[in-house]
Design a protein around this motif. Sequence first.
Motif, PDB file in Angstrom:
ATOM      1  N   VAL A  40      42.566  42.684 -26.323  1.00 23.49           N
ATOM      2  CA  VAL A  40      41.781  41.535 -25.856  1.00 23.49           C
ATOM      3  C   VAL A  40      42.544  40.261 -26.181  1.00 23.49           C
ATOM      4  O   VAL A  40      42.915  40.019 -27.337  1.00 23.49           O
ATOM      5  CB  VAL A  40      40.386  41.512 -26.514  1.00 23.49           C
ATOM      6  N   GLU A  41      42.772  39.434 -25.163  1.00 24.23           N
ATOM      7  CA  GLU A  41      43.634  38.265 -25.321  1.00 24.23           C
ATOM      8  C   GLU A  41      42.826  36.958 -25.346  1.00 24.23           C
ATOM      9  O   GLU A  41      41.842  36.799 -24.634  1.00 24.23           O
ATOM     10  CB  GLU A  41      44.660  38.190 -24.184  1.00 24.23           C
ATOM     11  N   TYR A  42      43.297  36.051 -26.168  1.00 25.85           N
ATOM     12  CA  TYR A  42      42.757  34.681 -26.215  1.00 25.85           C
ATOM     13  C   TYR A  42      43.478  33.903 -25.115  1.00 25.85           C
ATOM     14  O   TYR A  42      44.512  33.290 -25.334  1.00 25.85           O
ATOM     15  CB  TYR A  42      43.032  34.072 -27.588  1.00 25.85           C
ATOM     16  N   ASP A  43      42.898  33.928 -23.903  1.00 23.41           N
ATOM     17  CA  ASP A  43      43.570  33.350 -22.751  1.00 23.41           C
ATOM     18  C   ASP A  43      43.034  31.953 -22.450  1.00 23.41           C
ATOM     19  O   ASP A  43      42.235  31.395 -23.226  1.00 23.41           O
ATOM     20  CB  ASP A  43      43.426  34.261 -21.531  1.00 23.41           C
ATOM     21  N   ALA A  44      43.464  31.382 -21.329  1.00 27.19           N
ATOM     22  CA  ALA A  44      43.063  30.019 -20.973  1.00 27.19           C
ATOM     23  C   ALA A  44      41.557  29.918 -20.765  1.00 27.19           C
ATOM     24  O   ALA A  44      40.935  28.902 -21.106  1.00 27.19           O
ATOM     25  CB  ALA A  44      43.807  29.579 -19.711  1.00 27.19           C
ATOM     26  N   GLY A  45      40.950  30.974 -20.194  1.00 25.53           N
ATOM     27  CA  GLY A  45      39.503  30.966 -20.008  1.00 25.53           C
ATOM     28  C   GLY A  45      38.758  30.943 -21.326  1.00 25.53           C
ATOM     29  O   GLY A  45      37.734  30.266 -21.465  1.00 25.53           O
ATOM     30  N   THR A  46      39.279  31.688 -22.298  1.00 26.73           N
ATOM     31  CA  THR A  46      38.674  31.692 -23.636  1.00 26.73           C
ATOM     32  C   THR A  46      38.769  30.315 -24.274  1.00 26.73           C
ATOM     33  O   THR A  46      37.802  29.804 -24.844  1.00 26.73           O
ATOM     34  CB  THR A  46      39.383  32.725 -24.528  1.00 26.73           C
ATOM     35  N   GLU A  47      39.936  29.714 -24.159  1.00 27.10           N
ATOM     36  CA  GLU A  47      40.125  28.386 -24.751  1.00 27.10           C
ATOM     37  C   GLU A  47      39.180  27.372 -24.125  1.00 27.10           C
ATOM     38  O   GLU A  47      38.574  26.548 -24.839  1.00 27.10           O
ATOM     39  CB  GLU A  47      41.577  27.929 -24.575  1.00 27.10           C
ATOM     40  N   LEU A  48      39.004  27.417 -22.824  1.00 29.19           N
ATOM     41  CA  LEU A  48      38.102  26.486 -22.144  1.00 29.19           C
ATOM     42  C   LEU A  48      36.661  26.702 -22.603  1.00 29.19           C
ATOM     43  O   LEU A  48      35.927  25.732 -22.852  1.00 29.19           O
ATOM     44  CB  LEU A  48      38.212  26.674 -20.628  1.00 29.19           C
ATOM     45  N   ALA A  49      36.255  27.969 -22.736  1.00 27.70           N
ATOM     46  CA  ALA A  49      34.901  28.274 -23.198  1.00 27.70           C
ATOM     47  C   ALA A  49      34.692  27.791 -24.630  1.00 27.70           C
ATOM     48  O   ALA A  49      33.630  27.259 -24.976  1.00 27.70           O
ATOM     49  CB  ALA A  49      34.640  29.775 -23.099  1.00 27.70           C
ATOM     50  N   VAL A  50      35.708  27.982 -25.475  1.00 34.48           N
ATOM     51  CA  VAL A  50      35.611  27.523 -26.865  1.00 34.48           C
ATOM     52  C   VAL A  50      35.505  26.005 -26.923  1.00 34.48           C
ATOM     53  O   VAL A  50      34.704  25.447 -27.687  1.00 34.48           O
ATOM     54  CB  VAL A  50      36.825  28.020 -27.681  1.00 34.48           C
ATOM     55  N   ARG A  51      36.299  25.312 -26.117  1.00 37.27           N
ATOM     56  CA  ARG A  51      36.219  23.847 -26.080  1.00 37.27           C
ATOM     57  C   ARG A  51      34.818  23.383 -25.675  1.00 37.27           C
ATOM     58  O   ARG A  51      34.272  22.431 -26.252  1.00 37.27           O
ATOM     59  CB  ARG A  51      37.267  23.279 -25.118  1.00 37.27           C
ATOM     60  N   HIS A  52      34.247  24.047 -24.667  1.00 36.74           N
ATOM     61  CA  HIS A  52      32.894  23.686 -24.230  1.00 36.74           C
ATOM     62  C   HIS A  52      31.898  23.908 -25.372  1.00 36.74           C
ATOM     63  O   HIS A  52      31.053  23.038 -25.646  1.00 36.74           O
ATOM     64  CB  HIS A  52      32.503  24.524 -23.014  1.00 36.74           C
ATOM     65  N   PHE A  53      32.006  25.054 -26.042  1.00 33.50           N
ATOM     66  CA  PHE A  53      31.108  25.353 -27.149  1.00 33.50           C
ATOM     67  C   PHE A  53      31.256  24.314 -28.261  1.00 33.50           C
ATOM     68  O   PHE A  53      30.262  23.820 -28.810  1.00 33.50           O
ATOM     69  CB  PHE A  53      31.415  26.748 -27.694  1.00 33.50           C
ATOM     70  N   GLN A  54      32.490  23.975 -28.615  1.00 36.66           N
ATOM     71  CA  GLN A  54      32.723  22.984 -29.672  1.00 36.66           C
ATOM     72  C   GLN A  54      32.137  21.623 -29.299  1.00 36.66           C
ATOM     73  O   GLN A  54      31.550  20.940 -30.145  1.00 36.66           O
ATOM     74  CB  GLN A  54      34.230  22.855 -29.932  1.00 36.66           C
ATOM     75  N   GLN A  55      32.283  21.232 -28.053  1.00 39.65           N
ATOM     76  CA  GLN A  55      31.756  19.946 -27.606  1.00 39.65           C
ATOM     77  C   GLN A  55      30.238  19.913 -27.737  1.00 39.65           C
ATOM     78  O   GLN A  55      29.659  18.953 -28.252  1.00 39.65           O
ATOM     79  CB  GLN A  55      32.161  19.701 -26.143  1.00 39.65           C
ATOM     80  N   VAL A  56      29.593  20.981 -27.267  1.00 34.98           N
ATOM     81  CA  VAL A  56      28.130  21.039 -27.300  1.00 34.98           C
ATOM     82  C   VAL A  56      27.605  21.091 -28.730  1.00 34.98           C
ATOM     83  O   VAL A  56      26.562  20.508 -29.038  1.00 34.98           O
ATOM     84  CB  VAL A  56      27.635  22.260 -26.496  1.00 34.98           C
ATOM     85  N   ARG A  57      28.336  21.760 -29.630  1.00 41.08           N
ATOM     86  CA  ARG A  57      27.865  21.956 -30.999  1.00 41.08           C
ATOM     87  C   ARG A  57      28.261  20.843 -31.954  1.00 41.08           C
ATOM     88  O   ARG A  57      27.919  20.888 -33.134  1.00 41.08           O
ATOM     89  CB  ARG A  57      28.416  23.284 -31.547  1.00 41.08           C
ATOM     90  N   GLY A  58      28.971  19.828 -31.490  1.00 39.67           N
ATOM     91  CA  GLY A  58      29.352  18.732 -32.373  1.00 39.67           C
ATOM     92  C   GLY A  58      30.466  19.074 -33.322  1.00 39.67           C
ATOM     93  O   GLY A  58      30.541  18.533 -34.429  1.00 39.67           O
ATOM     94  N   LEU A  59      31.363  19.977 -32.905  1.00 42.53           N
ATOM     95  CA  LEU A  59      32.525  20.339 -33.713  1.00 42.53           C
ATOM     96  C   LEU A  59      33.764  19.616 -33.204  1.00 42.53           C
ATOM     97  O   LEU A  59      33.739  19.003 -32.130  1.00 42.53           O
ATOM     98  CB  LEU A  59      32.753  21.854 -33.643  1.00 42.53           C
TER      99      LEU A  59
END
Length: 377
Positions: A40-59
Amino acid sequence: MQPLRLGDRGPAVADVHAALRSLGLLPATADGADPGLDSVEYDAGTELAVRHFQQVRGLSVDGRVGEETYRALSEARWSLGDRLLRYDPERPMRGDDVTNLQERLLELGYDAGRADGILGPETEVGLRAFQRDYGLTSDGTCGPATLRALRQLGRKVTGGRPQLLRQSASFVDSGPHLIGRRIVVDAGHGGADAGTTFGETTEADLVLDLASRIEGRLAAAGATVYLTRGRGQAPAHAERTAFANDARADLFISLHLDAHSSEHARGVASYYYGTGSGASSTVGEQFANLVRREIVARTGMLDLGSHPKTWDLLRMTRMPAVRLDCGYLSHPVDRLLLLDARVRSAIAHGVLAAVQRLYLPADADPPTGTFVLPSKG
């Protein structure tokens, strides 16, 4: 933990994928698809999803999964009703279900502390009070009967934020003087961690100088001031917050500088605990606004506003806490100002003014940038 980033593979990445899919931030895998945990790879889609999550969660939005982001992903999986909630002093329960419980109790007028997603003693007291008032077993455990009662009842507190009224009133009612107030001043980074650097100028050295100036001014006003580190020390965030909690501090002020690749990045920003959706440290928010405006008024630096964040440094402190970013070492104007000892003294005086104004009633609160510590004798 070593932060997960673009290109990484393995079971930890698979766990992150599973968390993101459960939150609807990544598409579900096709039926029967099993690529194996190690592939399982940490790809560009994963990074984009993580960025969205961090933005929403105040991280901090960096697209990487470090300790704070990983913990937030784990907490986001819980919904109210998924498990029994009870206070455990050794291992406090954390999760979105705890946040929902705290918010519900606050809406009903019970003081459950701030909605920080950590089930601590204040939340237990608020839960027991609710259970007692509504004829439930007052055992401090949120189970099926308590959940049914919470869902059947509508909001009782309207027309404002009751937590803000309670906390602000307690600060003002405690008196306008600073004598005996316990204030922790945290100089960011330290030791081998120099933070942002420009040539021989380091963030760690400048914020320690700022912390010392702030310490002197607050002590002259009668406050008891604690610094979280000396020149050669670099305590972890958990150690800094534990130090403040053990000191039973009234305020926690963390000092930092910033840097950015953009030539336009400059100015002063402040941060307080908040989720961006209503749950916040109300006095922290008030103080973040006061201290930022005081510094801007006294230095002429650009005002970048105050922002809610869920960083552990702000979340784990049991008193109002603020992180203050005092300028950008990467910008020539800010750097020139920060290297001027007179400007650093002005910043320190701005912090003193903000602390003093926090304890003043509205009719005695001076305009921004005008407070001067009275001379003795």
